[in-house]
Design an enzyme around this catalytic site. Sequence first.
Site, short mmCIF file in Angstrom:
data_model
loop_
_atom_site.label_atom_id
_atom_site.label_comp_id
_atom_site.label_asym_id
_atom_site.label_seq_id
_atom_site.Cartn_x
_atom_site.Cartn_y
_atom_site.Cartn_z
N GLU A 123 -6.28 1.22 -9.59
CA GLU A 123 -6.83 0.95 -8.28
C GLU A 123 -6.23 -0.35 -7.75
O GLU A 123 -6.39 -1.41 -8.36
CB GLU A 123 -8.36 0.83 -8.32
CG GLU A 123 -8.96 0.59 -6.94
CD GLU A 123 -10.48 0.48 -6.96
OE1 GLU A 123 -11.05 0.14 -5.90
OE2 GLU A 123 -11.10 0.73 -8.02
N ASP A 148 -5.58 -6.84 -8.53
CA ASP A 148 -5.97 -7.72 -7.44
C ASP A 148 -5.58 -9.14 -7.83
O ASP A 148 -5.32 -9.41 -9.00
CB ASP A 148 -7.49 -7.63 -7.21
CG ASP A 148 -7.89 -7.89 -5.77
OD1 ASP A 148 -7.50 -8.94 -5.24
OD2 ASP A 148 -8.59 -7.04 -5.18
N ASP A 175 0.98 -8.94 -8.58
CA ASP A 175 1.64 -8.04 -7.64
C ASP A 175 1.68 -6.62 -8.21
O ASP A 175 2.25 -6.38 -9.28
CB ASP A 175 3.06 -8.56 -7.39
CG ASP A 175 3.78 -7.84 -6.27
OD1 ASP A 175 3.50 -6.66 -6.03
OD2 ASP A 175 4.65 -8.47 -5.64
N ASP A 198 -4.91 -3.48 3.81
CA ASP A 198 -4.65 -4.23 5.04
C ASP A 198 -3.78 -3.39 5.96
O ASP A 198 -2.68 -2.99 5.59
CB ASP A 198 -3.94 -5.54 4.69
CG ASP A 198 -3.88 -6.51 5.86
OD1 ASP A 198 -3.85 -6.05 7.01
OD2 ASP A 198 -3.84 -7.73 5.62
N LYS A 202 -0.24 -5.23 13.87
CA LYS A 202 0.85 -5.57 14.79
C LYS A 202 2.14 -4.87 14.38
O LYS A 202 2.48 -4.82 13.19
CB LYS A 202 1.06 -7.08 14.83
CG LYS A 202 -0.13 -7.84 15.42
CD LYS A 202 0.14 -9.34 15.46
CE LYS A 202 -1.05 -10.08 16.05
NZ LYS A 202 -0.84 -11.55 16.10
N ASP A 234 -9.57 3.11 7.56
CA ASP A 234 -10.29 3.32 8.82
C ASP A 234 -9.43 2.92 10.01
O ASP A 234 -9.93 2.76 11.11
CB ASP A 234 -11.61 2.55 8.83
CG ASP A 234 -11.41 1.04 8.80
OD1 ASP A 234 -10.33 0.58 8.36
OD2 ASP A 234 -12.32 0.30 9.24
N THR A 269 -18.39 1.82 0.85
CA THR A 269 -18.33 0.38 0.64
C THR A 269 -18.91 -0.37 1.83
O THR A 269 -19.05 0.16 2.93
CB THR A 269 -16.87 -0.07 0.43
OG1 THR A 269 -16.14 0.10 1.65
CG2 THR A 269 -16.20 0.73 -0.67
#
Length: 292
Positions: A123, A148, A175, A198, A202, A234, A269
């Site tokens: 994950e 993470d 990473d 993320d 832009k 989302d 979540t």
Amino acid sequence: MSENPVTPEAAPLEAGAAEAGAPQAPAQASAAHEARGLGATAVSAATPRRGAPMFPDGTGPAADPAGSHHERRIRSFQPRRSRVSPSQADALRRLWPQWGRDIDGLSRIDLDEFFGGLPVVLEIGFGMGEATAQMAAADPATGILGCDVHTPGQGNLLGLAERNGLSNIRVANGDAIILLREMLAPGSLAGLRVFFPDPWPKKRHHKRRLIQPEFIALATTRLRPGALVHCATDWEPYAEQMLEVLSAEPTLANLHSGYAPRPDFRPLTKFEGQGLDKGHVVHDLLFRRLGE
């Protein structure tokens, strides 16, 4: 949650007042009160001096595990700082040596040894770890390797695992690309999860999105036949990119004609709930690794 989130930094995470006797903000005062209940070890771990590593004795995650021996490139994550609570620091000090691994890119991780023979799902980006802990509790026969570099989240997830008796959770710090490329053997993973990465909304930042053809081509080499790739977002434009990239990978097959209905095994979540409150539409994507 966030995708393979923050870059490790040499500068410490801020925790507590900068100088002895300095006025404390409410959050700092609360952390100091909690630290007093955990003892001096937790206090020293949670409140390093500025410029000092948080875990100088190597008992916790390193600030920059890959160091300078791996290439610098465009990242899919950005640095951010956040306070590590005394309880999170205490969990890291006690549990990291057994359940944590720095992504230094120097050696392979033996997943069978690390997880006691369980099939392992990777994950990438687990945030504070609440959903990861729920999935681990619901499926104790599957190991979850959470990748993470958000130190508070690492400590929180390890604390949740200990409090709930979850022996099928491990944490990798660094990473995810280096982890996949240098430290995991081909065909070693039973699944890949990337929830709410993320979106880099832009246009000039789209190159920073994690789900790109090159990343998926690498990741699929580490998946065994039948492994499940599960992504969720989302952000509509990113969902479209995910669907395009995953559909174009010849070693993957979509389990649905397009987006998948939200599976019951993916917990709702806090981050997702906030998006739904704003009217966002959540898209799940479920693909299976082909082969025999």
